[in-house]
Scaffold this motif. Structure first.
Motif, PDB file in Angstrom:
ATOM      1  N   GLU A  36       0.878  -1.166   0.000  1.00  9.33           N
ATOM      2  CA  GLU A  36       0.000   0.000   0.000  1.00  9.33           C
ATOM      3  C   GLU A  36       0.914   1.212   0.000  1.00  9.33           C
ATOM      4  OE1 GLU A  36      -3.313   2.283   2.783  1.00  9.33           O
ATOM      5  OE2 GLU A  36      -2.790   0.199   3.197  1.00  9.33           O
ATOM      6  N   VAL A  37       0.608   2.223  -0.803  1.00  9.46           N
ATOM      7  CA  VAL A  37       1.526   3.355  -0.965  1.00  9.46           C
ATOM      8  C   VAL A  37       0.800   4.672  -0.723  1.00  9.46           C
ATOM      9  CG1 VAL A  37       3.152   4.526  -2.497  1.00  9.46           C
ATOM     10  CG2 VAL A  37       2.863   2.040  -2.663  1.00  9.46           C
ATOM     11  N   LEU A  38       1.364   5.476   0.183  1.00  6.28           N
ATOM     12  CA  LEU A  38       0.936   6.851   0.386  1.00  6.28           C
ATOM     13  C   LEU A  38       2.021   7.758  -0.176  1.00  6.28           C
ATOM     14  CD1 LEU A  38      -0.305   6.619   4.084  1.00  6.28           C
ATOM     15  CD2 LEU A  38      -1.680   6.453   1.999  1.00  6.28           C
ATOM     16  N   THR A  39       1.651   8.975  -0.551  1.00  5.94           N
ATOM     17  CA  THR A  39       2.635   9.887  -1.133  1.00  5.94           C
ATOM     18  C   THR A  39       2.570  11.256  -0.460  1.00  5.94           C
ATOM     19  OG1 THR A  39       1.152  10.705  -2.879  1.00  5.94           O
ATOM     20  CG2 THR A  39       2.455   8.721  -3.369  1.00  5.94           C
ATOM     21  N   ALA A  40       3.662  12.005  -0.608  1.00  5.88           N
ATOM     22  CA  ALA A  40       3.750  13.370  -0.095  1.00  5.88           C
ATOM     23  C   ALA A  40       4.699  14.147  -0.986  1.00  5.88           C
ATOM     24  CB  ALA A  40       4.233  13.383   1.349  1.00  5.88           C
ATOM     25  N   ALA A  41       4.399  15.438  -1.188  1.00  5.10           N
ATOM     26  CA  ALA A  41       5.231  16.282  -2.048  1.00  5.10           C
ATOM     27  C   ALA A  41       6.301  17.018  -1.272  1.00  5.10           C
ATOM     28  CB  ALA A  41       4.355  17.282  -2.803  1.00  5.10           C
ATOM     29  N   ASP A  42       6.180  17.056   0.065  1.00  3.53           N
ATOM     30  CA  ASP A  42       7.182  17.755   0.882  1.00  3.53           C
ATOM     31  C   ASP A  42       7.150  17.177   2.291  1.00  3.53           C
ATOM     32  OD1 ASP A  42       4.966  18.915   2.195  1.00  3.53           O
ATOM     33  OD2 ASP A  42       4.994  20.655   0.865  1.00  3.53           O
ATOM     34  N   CYS A  43       8.011  17.697   3.143  1.00  3.69           N
ATOM     35  CA  CYS A  43       8.149  17.146   4.488  1.00  3.69           C
ATOM     36  C   CYS A  43       6.920  17.420   5.352  1.00  3.69           C
ATOM     37  CB  CYS A  43       9.405  17.697   5.152  1.00  3.69           C
ATOM     38  SG  CYS A  43      10.929  17.203   4.317  1.00  3.69           S
ATOM     39  N   LYS A  44       6.264  18.550   5.121  1.00  5.48           N
ATOM     40  CA  LYS A  44       5.067  18.854   5.892  1.00  5.48           C
ATOM     41  C   LYS A  44       3.973  17.828   5.614  1.00  5.48           C
ATOM     42  CE  LYS A  44       1.726  22.557   6.839  1.00  5.48           C
ATOM     43  NZ  LYS A  44       1.312  23.950   6.521  1.00  5.48           N
ATOM     44  N   GLN A  45       3.762  17.514   4.341  1.00  2.00           N
ATOM     45  CA  GLN A  45       2.782  16.493   3.996  1.00  2.00           C
ATOM     46  C   GLN A  45       3.200  15.128   4.524  1.00  2.00           C
ATOM     47  OE1 GLN A  45       1.863  16.454  -0.199  1.00  2.00           O
ATOM     48  NE2 GLN A  45       1.353  18.631  -0.260  1.00  2.00           N
ATOM     49  N   ALA A  46       4.498  14.844   4.461  1.00  2.00           N
ATOM     50  CA  ALA A  46       5.000  13.565   4.955  1.00  2.00           C
ATOM     51  C   ALA A  46       4.727  13.414   6.449  1.00  2.00           C
ATOM     52  CB  ALA A  46       6.497  13.450   4.681  1.00  2.00           C
ATOM     53  N   GLU A  47       4.950  14.494   7.191  1.00  2.00           N
ATOM     54  CA  GLU A  47       4.715  14.442   8.637  1.00  2.00           C
ATOM     55  C   GLU A  47       3.240  14.208   8.936  1.00  2.00           C
ATOM     56  OE1 GLU A  47       6.961  16.479  12.340  1.00  2.00           O
ATOM     57  OE2 GLU A  47       6.532  17.746  10.605  1.00  2.00           O
ATOM     58  N   GLN A  48       2.357  14.789   8.141  1.00  2.00           N
ATOM     59  CA  GLN A  48       0.927  14.568   8.321  1.00  2.00           C
ATOM     60  C   GLN A  48       0.573  13.105   8.086  1.00  2.00           C
ATOM     61  OE1 GLN A  48      -0.674  17.401   5.522  1.00  2.00           O
ATOM     62  NE2 GLN A  48      -0.587  19.114   6.976  1.00  2.00           N
ATOM     63  N   GLN A  49       1.168  12.496   7.070  1.00  2.00           N
ATOM     64  CA  GLN A  49       0.921  11.081   6.802  1.00  2.00           C
ATOM     65  C   GLN A  49       1.443  10.212   7.937  1.00  2.00           C
ATOM     66  OE1 GLN A  49      -1.091  10.328   4.570  1.00  2.00           O
ATOM     67  NE2 GLN A  49      -0.516  10.828   2.466  1.00  2.00           N
ATOM     68  N   LEU A  50       2.607  10.552   8.463  1.00  2.00           N
ATOM     69  CA  LEU A  50       3.181   9.787   9.566  1.00  2.00           C
ATOM     70  C   LEU A  50       2.335   9.906  10.830  1.00  2.00           C
ATOM     71  CD1 LEU A  50       6.957  10.634   9.039  1.00  2.00           C
ATOM     72  CD2 LEU A  50       5.945   8.352   8.910  1.00  2.00           C
ATOM     73  N   ASP A  51       1.720  11.062  11.040  1.00  2.00           N
ATOM     74  CA  ASP A  51       0.870  11.260  12.209  1.00  2.00           C
ATOM     75  C   ASP A  51      -0.416  10.449  12.113  1.00  2.00           C
ATOM     76  OD1 ASP A  51       2.603  12.964  13.469  1.00  2.00           O
ATOM     77  OD2 ASP A  51       1.658  14.798  12.741  1.00  2.00           O
ATOM     78  N   ARG A  52      -0.861  10.169  10.897  1.00  2.00           N
ATOM     79  CA  ARG A  52      -2.161   9.515  10.698  1.00  2.00           C
ATOM     80  C   ARG A  52      -2.056   8.007  10.501  1.00  2.00           C
ATOM     81  NH1 ARG A  52      -3.861  13.939   6.130  1.00  2.00           N
ATOM     82  NH2 ARG A  52      -4.285  15.688   7.533  1.00  2.00           N
ATOM     83  N   HIS A  53      -0.916   7.533  10.040  1.00  2.00           N
ATOM     84  CA  HIS A  53      -0.826   6.143   9.609  1.00  2.00           C
ATOM     85  C   HIS A  53       0.409   5.439  10.165  1.00  2.00           C
ATOM     86  CE1 HIS A  53      -3.931   7.051   6.595  1.00  2.00           C
ATOM     87  NE2 HIS A  53      -3.220   8.117   6.269  1.00  2.00           N
ATOM     88  N   HIS A  54       0.284   4.132  10.255  1.00  2.00           N
ATOM     89  CA  HIS A  54       1.465   3.300  10.517  1.00  2.00           C
ATOM     90  C   HIS A  54       2.193   3.102   9.194  1.00  2.00           C
ATOM     91  CE1 HIS A  54       4.122   0.160  11.800  1.00  2.00           C
ATOM     92  NE2 HIS A  54       3.645  -0.642  10.874  1.00  2.00           N
ATOM     93  N   ILE A  55       3.459   3.499   9.137  1.00  2.00           N
ATOM     94  CA  ILE A  55       4.263   3.415   7.916  1.00  2.00           C
ATOM     95  C   ILE A  55       5.372   2.391   8.126  1.00  2.00           C
ATOM     96  CG2 ILE A  55       5.731   4.681   6.292  1.00  2.00           C
ATOM     97  CD1 ILE A  55       2.845   5.625   6.264  1.00  2.00           C
ATOM     98  N   ALA A  56       5.499   1.442   7.192  1.00  2.00           N
ATOM     99  CA  ALA A  56       6.525   0.405   7.308  1.00  2.00           C
ATOM    100  C   ALA A  56       7.889   0.905   6.852  1.00  2.00           C
ATOM    101  CB  ALA A  56       6.125  -0.827   6.494  1.00  2.00           C
TER     102      ALA A  56
END
Length: 241
Positions: A36-56
């Motif tokens: 399963e793949v999530l994406t982010a265009a910058d570090c701010k978006q990446a941090e939001q994804q990390l806050d919401r999801h378990h990332i392997a």
């Protein structure tokens, strides 16, 4: 199916790159190969994804708008995030590669790279990382005090008003996460990820039960908590003194 259930079924990868076509290509390729793949265009978006999801694992571009990949990697490691990180860069400079590895990146791949090679590297870092030991003492944190409590990380012990209690593995793992991330709104999925790593459980209810036990141990009034507060519709936040 809840977000946690899907995370248990499929390893979730976060691709952080400001190159939209490349980001889409990697997302499709990794999805076709079972992730399963999530994406982010910058570090701010990446941090939001990390806050919401378990990332392997994180695939992180070095050159990003705003905060760059090296700085973001350093910051994550400083926060105690041990999610495997594979850095991507269009540069061929050995110094960048060495610095990236020194600050905590697990692997490094020059762009443009072969998606098949990236897939192999992701699988390799996941195999190398293996499961974490839930509730292992974190002696480097020393003794942390808040309210009427002290937490001795080396002994995995909670001391309140002079009375000492040995914490269970689950209690200690979750409390250690809260102490490492004060005043941060942490979702249940994020708490599971930080506390249990790749032993991430598919049941968010386990977090609620452990928080309830911790409140009985550290709060003057567990029904009206001062330190472990609920963020309705989201998760929990630890508020020190």
């Amino acid at each position: 199916m809840s977000d946690s259930d899907s995370a248990a079924a499929t390893e979730r990868i976060l691709v952080v790159d400001d190159d939209l076509p490349l980001r889409g290509l990697l997302q499709r390729y990794l999805q076709d190969n079972g992730f399963e793949v999530l994406t982010a265009a910058d570090c701010k978006q990446a941090e939001q994804q990390l806050d919401r999801h378990h990332i392997a694992a994180i695939v992180l571009d070095l050159m990003l708008p705003g905060e760059d990949g090296l700085s973001f990697c350093r910051r994550l490691r400083g926060q105690g995030v041990d999610t495997p990180i594979i850095m991507l860069t269009a540069r061929g400079d050995d110094i960048d590669r060495i610095v990236g590895l020194e600050i905590g990146a697990d692997d490094y791949l020059a762009k443009p790279g072969n998606p098949r090679e990236l897939l192999a590297r992701i699988r390799a870092v996941l195999r190398r990382r293996g499961p974490s030991i839930v509730g292992a003492p974190q002696a480097e944190l020393g003794v942390v005090a808040f309210g009427r409590c002290q937490v001795d990380h080396a002994a995995r012990t909670l001391i309140r008003d002079g009375s000492s209690k040995r914490l269970t593995s689950g209690e200690y793992a979750l409390l250690a996460v809260f102490l490492r991330h004060p005043r941060q709104n942490l979702s249940r999925d994020r708490l599971l990820s930080l506390a249990r790593g790749r032993e991430h459980e598919p049941f968010e209810r386990s977090i609620d039960v452990t928080v309830s036990r911790l409140r009985r141990l550290i709060e003057d009034d567990p029904k009206h908590p001062r330190h472990l507060q609920t963020v309705w519709g989201s998760g929990y936040v630890f508020v020190p003194d």
